[in-house]
Motif scaffolding. Structure first.
Motif, short mmCIF file in Angstrom:
data_model
loop_
_atom_site.label_atom_id
_atom_site.label_comp_id
_atom_site.label_asym_id
_atom_site.label_seq_id
_atom_site.Cartn_x
_atom_site.Cartn_y
_atom_site.Cartn_z
N TRP A 127 10.83 4.57 -7.86
CA TRP A 127 10.97 4.25 -9.27
C TRP A 127 9.97 5.10 -10.04
N GLU A 128 10.50 5.98 -10.90
CA GLU A 128 9.66 6.83 -11.71
C GLU A 128 9.05 6.01 -12.84
N LEU A 129 7.74 6.12 -13.00
CA LEU A 129 7.06 5.39 -14.06
C LEU A 129 7.41 6.00 -15.42
N PRO A 130 7.62 5.18 -16.43
CA PRO A 130 7.95 5.70 -17.77
C PRO A 130 6.83 6.60 -18.30
N LEU B 272 -7.21 0.41 -8.13
CA LEU B 272 -6.71 -0.81 -7.49
C LEU B 272 -5.45 -0.55 -6.69
N PHE B 273 -4.56 0.29 -7.23
CA PHE B 273 -3.37 0.68 -6.48
C PHE B 273 -3.62 2.04 -5.86
N PRO B 274 -3.58 2.19 -4.55
CA PRO B 274 -3.13 1.19 -3.58
C PRO B 274 -4.26 0.46 -2.87
N TRP B 275 -5.57 0.72 -3.24
CA TRP B 275 -6.67 0.29 -2.38
C TRP B 275 -6.86 -1.21 -2.31
N MET B 276 -6.46 -1.95 -3.35
CA MET B 276 -6.62 -3.40 -3.28
C MET B 276 -5.85 -4.01 -2.13
N PHE B 277 -4.79 -3.35 -1.70
CA PHE B 277 -3.99 -3.89 -0.61
C PHE B 277 -4.67 -3.69 0.75
N LYS C 6 -4.11 6.24 -21.40
CA LYS C 6 -5.38 6.64 -20.79
C LYS C 6 -6.23 5.47 -20.33
N TRP C 7 -5.79 4.23 -20.62
CA TRP C 7 -6.57 3.06 -20.24
C TRP C 7 -6.10 2.44 -18.93
N LEU C 8 -5.14 3.04 -18.27
CA LEU C 8 -4.61 2.47 -17.03
C LEU C 8 -5.24 3.08 -15.77
N PHE C 9 -6.33 3.84 -15.96
CA PHE C 9 -6.93 4.48 -14.79
C PHE C 9 -7.42 3.49 -13.73
N PRO C 10 -7.81 2.24 -14.07
CA PRO C 10 -8.19 1.31 -12.99
C PRO C 10 -7.02 1.00 -12.05
N LEU C 11 -5.79 1.16 -12.56
CA LEU C 11 -4.61 0.88 -11.73
C LEU C 11 -4.15 2.09 -10.94
N GLY C 12 -4.67 3.27 -11.27
CA GLY C 12 -4.25 4.48 -10.56
C GLY C 12 -3.46 5.44 -11.41
N VAL C 13 -3.23 5.10 -12.68
CA VAL C 13 -2.52 5.98 -13.60
C VAL C 13 -3.56 6.82 -14.34
N ILE C 14 -3.53 8.12 -14.12
CA ILE C 14 -4.52 9.00 -14.76
C ILE C 14 -3.81 10.05 -15.60
N THR C 15 -4.43 10.37 -16.73
CA THR C 15 -3.91 11.37 -17.64
C THR C 15 -4.60 12.71 -17.39
N PRO C 16 -4.01 13.81 -17.85
CA PRO C 16 -4.66 15.12 -17.67
C PRO C 16 -6.07 15.12 -18.26
N PHE D 24 0.84 -1.20 0.00
CA PHE D 24 0.00 0.00 0.00
C PHE D 24 0.87 1.25 0.00
N LEU D 25 1.85 1.28 0.89
CA LEU D 25 2.74 2.44 0.97
C LEU D 25 3.57 2.60 -0.29
N ALA D 26 3.93 1.48 -0.92
CA ALA D 26 4.78 1.52 -2.10
C ALA D 26 4.03 1.96 -3.35
N THR D 27 2.69 1.87 -3.33
CA THR D 27 1.91 2.21 -4.53
C THR D 27 1.01 3.44 -4.34
N MET D 28 1.02 4.03 -3.16
CA MET D 28 0.09 5.11 -2.88
C MET D 28 0.39 6.40 -3.66
N HIS D 29 1.58 6.49 -4.26
CA HIS D 29 1.94 7.69 -5.02
C HIS D 29 1.91 7.45 -6.53
N ILE D 30 1.22 6.40 -6.96
CA ILE D 30 1.22 6.08 -8.39
C ILE D 30 0.61 7.20 -9.22
N ARG D 31 -0.37 7.92 -8.67
CA ARG D 31 -0.97 9.02 -9.41
C ARG D 31 0.02 10.16 -9.63
#
Length: 264
Positions: free
Chosen positions: A167-170, A197-202, A177-187, A149-156
């Protein structure tokens, strides 16, 4: 509660009313929060905006409590697969309805809210519960989930890990734009309710780890006694209340607004 251990893979027969009461408390908090959100965003109420701003910092905590209890319940149900599929259907219906409301000027679309996230977690639980039940020490699962949870809470924000080891995401990932279920959101991404799912699934699977004590008959006896029956009732009917509370709130506020305009 007998204290006897249930056979491996079988849910405990005891109903832990304290879990219902805690879930009911979280649902009540959610209803109030959504009421303030509705007043602020749809009725443009200054009081609603002030209350929303005041209570927003608390929202992740009662939502997290609800998710944790849902994870515990995943160990006590007869079929996470059936529950997950039903909830997935409900959550997709929510997306369709809230998207359609955009055509009448209500920007309340929910692309991946708490119900979507819980549905996916239940389906994952259906796949991993058998090996999870073999975990000898549930605290190990809890600690692993806490670290993840702590390791993924800053994915946004575009990174994983910890401030001292990150680790900076590429850019290609952050621009998808299709990764929003994982926590990756575009402008420009917007969802009126958003729990990736990241980090709430944990949090969910930390609850599933706690639930191992329940199926092994190791929850304390006091948890089986009901003390606040109204909260227990709300907790047992959490999904129905979630489905109905927003239309009811909107209708109630609309009625109050009409009355105020009529007498003024």
């Amino acid at each position: 509660m007998t204290g006897m251990q249930e056979p491996a893979g079988q849910p405990a027969k005891t109903r832990y009313h304290l879990l219902d009461e805690i879930r009911g408390f979280a649902v009540v908090c959610m209803v109030f929060y959504h009421g303030f959100y509705t007043l602020a965003s749809l009725f443009h109420s200054a009081a609603g905006s002030a209350l929303l701003a005041f209570f927003t910092p608390a929202e992740p905590y009662f939502a997290g409590l609800f998710i944790l209890i849902s994870g515990i319940a995943s160990q006590l149900t007869h079929s996470n697969l059936i529950r997950g599929l039903k909830l997935l259907g409900v959550s997709l219906a929510f997306t369709l309805v809230t998207w359609a409301l955009g055509f009448v000027g209500m920007n309340v679309v929910i692309w991946f809210g708490i119900l979507h996230m819980l549905a996916v977690c239940m389906l994952l639980a259906a796949a991993v519960n058998r090996p999870l039940r073999k975990l000898k020490y549930p605290v190990v699962g809890i600690l692993i989930c806490l670290v993840l949870f702590l390791a993924t809470m800053h994915i946004r924000e575009g990174w994983l890990g910890f401030p001292f080891l990150r680790w900076e995401l590429p850019a290609a990932v952050m621009e998808c734009k299709w990764l929003f279920p994982l926590g990756v959101i575009t402008p420009g991404y917007y969802s009126a309710d958003y729990f990736p799912l990241f980090p709430w699934m944990f949090v969910f699977f930390a609850g599933a780890s706690i639930g191992l004590w329940a199926v092994r008959g190791k929850f304390p006896a006091f948890m089986a006694k009901s003390r606040v029956r109204p909260l227990a009732f709300v907790g047992r009917h959490a999904l129905l209340i979630y489905i109905l509370h927003q239309p009811v709130l909107y209708g109630l506020f609309s009625l109050v607004q009409w009355i105020i305009q009529a007498v003024s």
